[in-house]
Design an enzyme around this catalytic site. Structure first.
Site: not given
Length: 324
Positions: A16, A165, A275, A287, A289, A298
């Site tokens: 990433e 990602s 999410d 998950e 982040n 984004s």
């Protein structure tokens, strides 16, 4: 009056790195015209460098500073935009904690816990957070395809335990697809997670602290042209990201409250993005982040805009929170 020196950490050691540099550059552009002295710091496997118009200058790891034109630069705060290791898994946070420099993302333990999807799910399930049915595997272990499918069903998802990602993630529709998908995930991490596919509306919720209160942005609905929200969908325009999400007022409130609960349970700081899939009116956690993407493609910048926050204002709030 001395300007606050902000070092924007970007890059990283994972797949990433390029995405992280895009995020870092957006932060740099947003802060450059404010009351800060701002520097881009590329943290890569082979070098740590302050990258400026005058050239690149090696980081002094004892202070996270550098010398530019005989001037010693030491940051007052680090704005962390590194996705993956070492920025999202706690290593950078631990290092900065040791040398006494505040940073905008969460602490080292909380970052490490949330970056490890399996550990994070195990903790949150015990607090009543709804999650998909899952099976864990490590590289080298015998794989019983029938047993896995019997537990999680088809379709299911195979994911690296510590990656972002959507690198190494596959949607598995048949038993024959499972082994190749596991092998793909092992290219990113020796630990993997296999979980049941939830059916519903996928949403993503940015959450952060403002004036001591945990708040959530309006959720973004993810509509992918592909089988799921993969790399192409996230970064190459193969999805619609609709803010606010086309869900009921009750579902909006439920998923925002779930995101706030996750943030508080994990003792987060800074901006996170969690999410969920809303299945039959219930949000299921996927998950979280701790250094979400901040590039122009984004979700978080779009949610801030929907709230009426400019990125300059929002990023300044994150810096103020880190300093205070």
């Amino acid at each position: 009056m001395k300007k606050t020196v902000v070092a924007i950490a970007m890059g990283g050691y994972s797949s990433e790195a390029e995405i992280s540099i895009k995020s870092g550059n957006v932060v740099y552009e947003s802060l450059s015209n404010l009351e800060y002295e701002v520097y881009c710091v590329h943290i890569l496997k082979d070098s740590w460098q302050y990258v400026t118009e005058q050239g690149s200058f090696e980081v002094d790891k004892a202070s996270f500073g550098c010398i530019i034109n005989n001037n010693k630069i030491v940051p007052d705060v680090v704005f962390n935009t590194i996705h993956g290791t070492p920025g999202e898994d706690g290593f950078l946070a631990a290092y900065l904690k040791l040398i006494g420099i505040p940073q905008t993302s969460t602490g080292f333990y909380e970052a490490a816990l949330s970056f490890n999807k399996r550990d994070c799910l195990s903790v949150l399930k015990n607090f009543g957070i709804n999650c998909a049915i899952s099976v864990y595997h490590n590289k080298g272990e015998k794989i019983d395809v029938d047993s896995i499918i019997q537990k999680v069903g088809l379709p299911c998802f195979v994911k690296p335990n510590r990656a972002g990602s959507s690198f190494g993630v596959s949607k598995v529709s048949t038993a024959e697809m499972l082994i190749p998908s596991i092998e793909l995930a092992y290219k990113e991490d020796r630990e993997i997670i296999i979980e049941s596919a939830l059916v519903g509306t996928e949403v993503s919720v940015g959450t952060y602290k403002h004036n001591g209160e945990t708040v959530s942005f309006a959720p973004t609905e993810i509509v992918s042209e592909n089988d799921f929200f993969d790399y192409e969908a996230k970064y190459q325009g193969k999805s619609q990201e609709i803010t606010p999400a086309r869900i009921t007022k009750e579902e909006t409130n439920q998923v925002q409250q779930a995101a706030i609960k996750v943030y508080n349970l994990l003792n987060m700081k800074g901006i996170t993005r969690s999410d969920f899939i809303i299945q039959n009116g219930t949000p299921f956690f996927i998950e979280t982040n701790t250094t979400p993407g901040l590039s122009k493609e984004s979700i978080i910048p779009k949610q801030a805009k929907e709230r009426g926050l400019s990125l300059s204002t929002f990023f300044s709030q994150l810096i103020d929170d880190a300093l205070n």
